[in-house]
Design a protein around this motif. Structure first.
Motif, short mmCIF file in Angstrom:
data_model
loop_
_atom_site.label_atom_id
_atom_site.label_comp_id
_atom_site.label_asym_id
_atom_site.label_seq_id
_atom_site.Cartn_x
_atom_site.Cartn_y
_atom_site.Cartn_z
N ARG A 20 -26.16 -2.27 -8.34
CA ARG A 20 -26.14 -2.09 -6.88
C ARG A 20 -25.08 -2.99 -6.23
N LEU A 21 -24.96 -4.21 -6.77
CA LEU A 21 -23.93 -5.12 -6.26
C LEU A 21 -22.54 -4.55 -6.48
N HIS A 22 -22.30 -4.01 -7.68
CA HIS A 22 -21.00 -3.43 -7.99
C HIS A 22 -20.69 -2.26 -7.07
N ALA A 23 -21.69 -1.42 -6.83
CA ALA A 23 -21.48 -0.25 -5.97
C ALA A 23 -21.14 -0.67 -4.55
N GLN A 24 -21.86 -1.67 -4.03
CA GLN A 24 -21.60 -2.12 -2.67
C GLN A 24 -20.26 -2.85 -2.57
N LEU A 25 -19.97 -3.68 -3.59
CA LEU A 25 -18.70 -4.40 -3.57
C LEU A 25 -17.51 -3.46 -3.66
N THR A 26 -17.66 -2.38 -4.42
CA THR A 26 -16.58 -1.40 -4.51
C THR A 26 -16.22 -0.87 -3.13
N LEU A 27 -17.25 -0.50 -2.36
CA LEU A 27 -17.02 0.02 -1.01
C LEU A 27 -16.42 -1.07 -0.11
N ASP A 28 -16.96 -2.29 -0.22
CA ASP A 28 -16.47 -3.38 0.62
C ASP A 28 -15.02 -3.72 0.33
N LEU A 29 -14.66 -3.77 -0.95
CA LEU A 29 -13.29 -4.13 -1.32
C LEU A 29 -12.31 -3.03 -0.96
N GLN A 30 -12.72 -1.79 -1.12
CA GLN A 30 -11.84 -0.68 -0.72
C GLN A 30 -11.58 -0.72 0.78
N ALA A 31 -12.62 -0.97 1.56
CA ALA A 31 -12.45 -1.07 3.01
C ALA A 31 -11.61 -2.28 3.37
N HIS A 32 -11.78 -3.37 2.63
CA HIS A 32 -11.00 -4.59 2.87
C HIS A 32 -9.50 -4.33 2.70
N VAL A 33 -9.13 -3.67 1.60
CA VAL A 33 -7.71 -3.39 1.36
C VAL A 33 -7.19 -2.37 2.37
N LYS A 34 -7.99 -1.35 2.66
CA LYS A 34 -7.57 -0.34 3.65
C LYS A 34 -7.27 -1.00 4.99
N GLY A 35 -8.07 -2.00 5.35
CA GLY A 35 -7.89 -2.64 6.65
C GLY A 35 -6.71 -3.57 6.73
N GLN A 36 -6.19 -4.00 5.57
CA GLN A 36 -5.10 -4.97 5.57
C GLN A 36 -3.76 -4.39 5.13
N LEU A 37 -3.81 -3.42 4.23
CA LEU A 37 -2.57 -2.83 3.71
C LEU A 37 -2.51 -1.37 4.09
N ALA A 38 -1.68 -0.60 3.41
CA ALA A 38 -1.57 0.82 3.69
C ALA A 38 -2.70 1.57 2.98
N PRO A 39 -3.19 2.68 3.56
CA PRO A 39 -4.30 3.42 2.95
C PRO A 39 -4.05 3.85 1.52
N TYR A 40 -2.81 4.22 1.19
CA TYR A 40 -2.52 4.68 -0.17
C TYR A 40 -2.56 3.54 -1.19
N GLU A 41 -2.64 2.29 -0.73
CA GLU A 41 -2.64 1.16 -1.65
C GLU A 41 -4.05 0.74 -2.08
N TYR A 42 -5.08 1.24 -1.41
CA TYR A 42 -6.42 0.77 -1.77
C TYR A 42 -6.80 1.32 -3.14
N PRO A 43 -7.53 0.54 -3.94
CA PRO A 43 -7.91 0.99 -5.28
C PRO A 43 -8.93 2.13 -5.23
N LYS A 44 -8.55 3.26 -5.79
CA LYS A 44 -9.47 4.40 -5.84
C LYS A 44 -10.62 4.13 -6.81
N GLU A 45 -10.37 3.24 -7.77
CA GLU A 45 -11.40 2.89 -8.74
C GLU A 45 -11.36 1.39 -8.98
N ILE A 46 -12.55 0.78 -9.08
CA ILE A 46 -12.64 -0.65 -9.36
C ILE A 46 -13.57 -0.85 -10.55
N GLU A 47 -13.08 -1.60 -11.52
CA GLU A 47 -13.89 -1.95 -12.68
C GLU A 47 -14.10 -3.46 -12.68
N PHE A 48 -15.38 -3.86 -12.73
CA PHE A 48 -15.71 -5.28 -12.69
C PHE A 48 -15.78 -5.81 -14.12
N VAL A 49 -15.08 -6.91 -14.36
CA VAL A 49 -15.00 -7.49 -15.70
C VAL A 49 -15.30 -8.98 -15.61
#
Length: 598
Positions: A540-569
């Motif tokens: 659940r944390l990974h799922a929520q963080l994925t959405l949060d991080l995507q929104a974070h990048v979208k808000g700071q950089l260009a929309p095409y730069e946000y990661p479409k997929e995030i893998e936590f390692v």
């Protein structure tokens, strides 16, 4: 064919027989003094037909179009140049232009360039962080924007002390409230108060004209400083890739040429491959500010009588799927298209798309390759030499291109190497296409060259006929859906999120876009402590963080730069010196893709 100031016809009107003849007959003609705005606007505005010659056609789907002539373009550019001069803009100063495809964007470029200042294109897609870095690093003194980009610009205004004024285009009263600086003003109000007469600054061809920031593999983007002469260097590739745009020899053909591309005028592809060369030849270019769709693109080309275009492979793929054509009627017939040429770049055009263009759009596409630092250097021209689907093509006239090894020696046929451009053409003349260097970064500029060879960082092999075949990047920059992605800027943005301790961005192979932006993220210990032993909670944390991080990048950089997929390692592969080994992750993604395809 010769590239020269103010010349609209080739030196030798007789068409060359083939590729070798193109190079042997071609000569650069670069005057000591040269100004992009003079050849793209002012010289056309001085002709008798200036009040009738269309420069910009603002297209509105389902509404009446607006036509702007070269006379109007020059008049408005003169007014803006006077306004900028009153704001203290001097020769060499940087002026940010954060505008979409519209008439005022062309006005802004012409005004800045004829003033002798440096135009700095900034994408409407940039978020506050991306804008802030570029405005600070360039020490821009004025920015021109519209309602769409003003909020992001206003949010970083206080951290850009060199920015003395913001001019807002087409603002409503609510938008204008964001113009808080003492010299900020509405674009239209400022122009109305200025004289329509302005004396051109007689710049040297070697002087800087444009500053475009390119994505880097590590750290922040680098600003490539482009001189006025680079437009001349661009012309042979533009003409060839557009099947002799401007003077193809057919009766009345040159007078009917109409150009359009969805490429953003803030990018090299939109500015140097579309707007400026079209205006150089005194032809109309269509401006459309709206989301790309296959239907809109085809209707626009039909309604505007577009004869020449630049379309990314991603756009062509979307058109192919939405409008495949029928046995009884091709897409060209369905939409009554008048296309004479299609240039495509950003990624390889495969056999399917190549066949679609030829069979359904009625034109064999010309693939092209270039970089911001030296644009339009390699490609095809089906009018004079046959393209090979999937090949980058060959060096355009005036450009000495080779595949070289680490020592700077040319590689034999079939051996991969770095695509590079020589400072001098086959006749020993300096090639005017080259950038002046990276802004305030001499180390990076020096690293770009091996002797007189300027490396692109792209690997290719040369076949026996001289065609180049793309093999991949020699560094970690990659392209996704036609956009050049630098992992460094995205990683920097991700790490600024409190949940992220480290991140690496790599391309994930994708059959539609070429690649997707994927991020490998190491989560900060504080965020995982509470669910370390709970698999469900961690998911659940990974799922929520994925959405949060995507929104974070979208808000700071260009929309095409946000990661479409995030893998936590738990950790990232590192070198002994502490550098992230993106190559390991990239190869892992490629192996996974091969496994899925097997």
């Amino acid at each position: 064919m010769a590239a020269s100031q103010g010349r609209d016809t080739p030196r030798n009107a007789q068409r060359p027989a083939g590729y070798a003849a193109l190079h042997s007959q071609f000569r650069w003609e670069v005057p000591q003094h040269f100004n992009m705005a003079q050849v793209c606007s002012r010289r056309w505005a001085e002709l008798q037909d200036a009040t009738k010659r269309v420069a910009i056609r603002a297209y509105s789907s389902g509404a009446s179009d607006t036509f702007y002539t070269y006379s109007q373009l020059q008049e408005q550019a003169n007014r803006l140049s006077n306004a900028l001069a009153k704001l203290g803009v001097q020769r060499g100063d940087r002026v940010g232009i954060v505008l979409p495809q519209r008439f005022e964007t062309a006005v802004a470029y012409m005004a800045v360039l004829q003033l002798g200042a440096v135009a700095m294109p900034l994408s409407m897609l940039f978020g506050p962080e991306a804008l802030e870095f570029r405005l600070q690093d360039s020490e821009a003194v004025v920015a021109i924007c519209d309602a769409g980009s003003l909020p992001a610009l206003a949010s970083v205004r206080q951290t850009c002390p060199q920015l003395r004024a913001v001019l807002g285009v087409g603002l409503q009263d609510a938008d204008a409230a964001l113009l808080t600086g003492p010299q900020d003003a509405r674009f239209e109000t400022v122009l109305h108060a200025q004289s329509a007469v302005f004396a051109l600054v007689n710049t040297l061809a070697e002087e800087p004209a444009v500053l475009i920031y390119t994505s880097g593999t590590t750290g922040n983007p680098k600003g490539a400083l482009i001189p006025h002469r680079a437009l001349i260097g661009n012309l042979s590739g533009f003409v060839a890739s557009q099947n002799w745009f401007g003077f193809d020899g057919k009766k009345n053909r040159s007078s009917k040429a109409v150009f359009w591309s969805p490429a953003d005028w803030a990018w090299t592809g939109g500015l140097m491959d579309a707007l400026l060369p079209t205006l150089y030849f005194g032809r109309p270019i269509v401006a459309y500010h709206g989301r790309f769709s296959p239907q809109t693109a085809l209707e626009l080309m039909r309604d505007c009588g577009v004869t020449h275009t630049f379309l990314f492979p991603t756009a062509l793929k979307a058109m192919m799927k939405a409008y495949p054509g029928t046995k009884s009627q091709s897409v060209r017939q369905q939409f009554k298209l008048q296309l004479d040429a299609i240039m495509s770049a950003g990624e390889a055009v495969g056999d399917a798309v190549f066949g679609y263009c030829e069979q359904q759009l009625g034109v064999r596409p010309n693939e092209m390759f270039g970089q911001t630092e030296m644009n339009y250097i390699v490609g095809n021209c089906n009018l004079h030499y046959p393209s090979k689907p999937g090949s980058m093509g060959m060096g355009y006239p005036g450009h000495r291109v080779a595949v070289i090894d680490e020592a700077g020696n040319e590689c034999p046929v079939g051996v991969p190497g770095d695509v590079a451009l020589h400072r001098f053409d086959v006749h020993g003349q300096p090639d005017p296409i080259f950038f002046l260097g990276y802004w305030k970064n001499q180390k990076a500029t020096d690293a770009k060259f091996t002797g007189d060879w300027c490396r692109t960082g792209d690997l290719a092999v040369r076949d026996a006929d001289g065609y180049l075949w793309y093999q991949g990047r020699s560094d970690d920059v990659f392209k996704a859906a036609g956009y050049r992605i630098g992992p460094g800027e995205i990683e920097n943005c991700l790490v600024k999120h409190p949940a992220v301790i480290n991140a690496a961005v790599v391309p994930k192979p994708d059959p539609e876009r070429g690649a997707l932006v994927k991020a490998y993220v190491v989560i900060a210990p504080d965020f995982i402590a509470a669910c370390a032993d709970d698999t469900g909670a961690r998911a659940r944390l990974h799922a929520q963080l994925t959405l949060d991080l995507q929104a974070h990048v979208k808000g700071q950089l260009a929309p095409y730069e946000y990661p479409k997929e995030i893998e936590f390692v738990d950790s990232l592969p590192m070198t002994t010196t502490g550098k992230v080994q993106r190559r390991v992750l990239r190869l892992q993604e490629e192996a996974r893709a091969r496994g899925l395809a097997a």
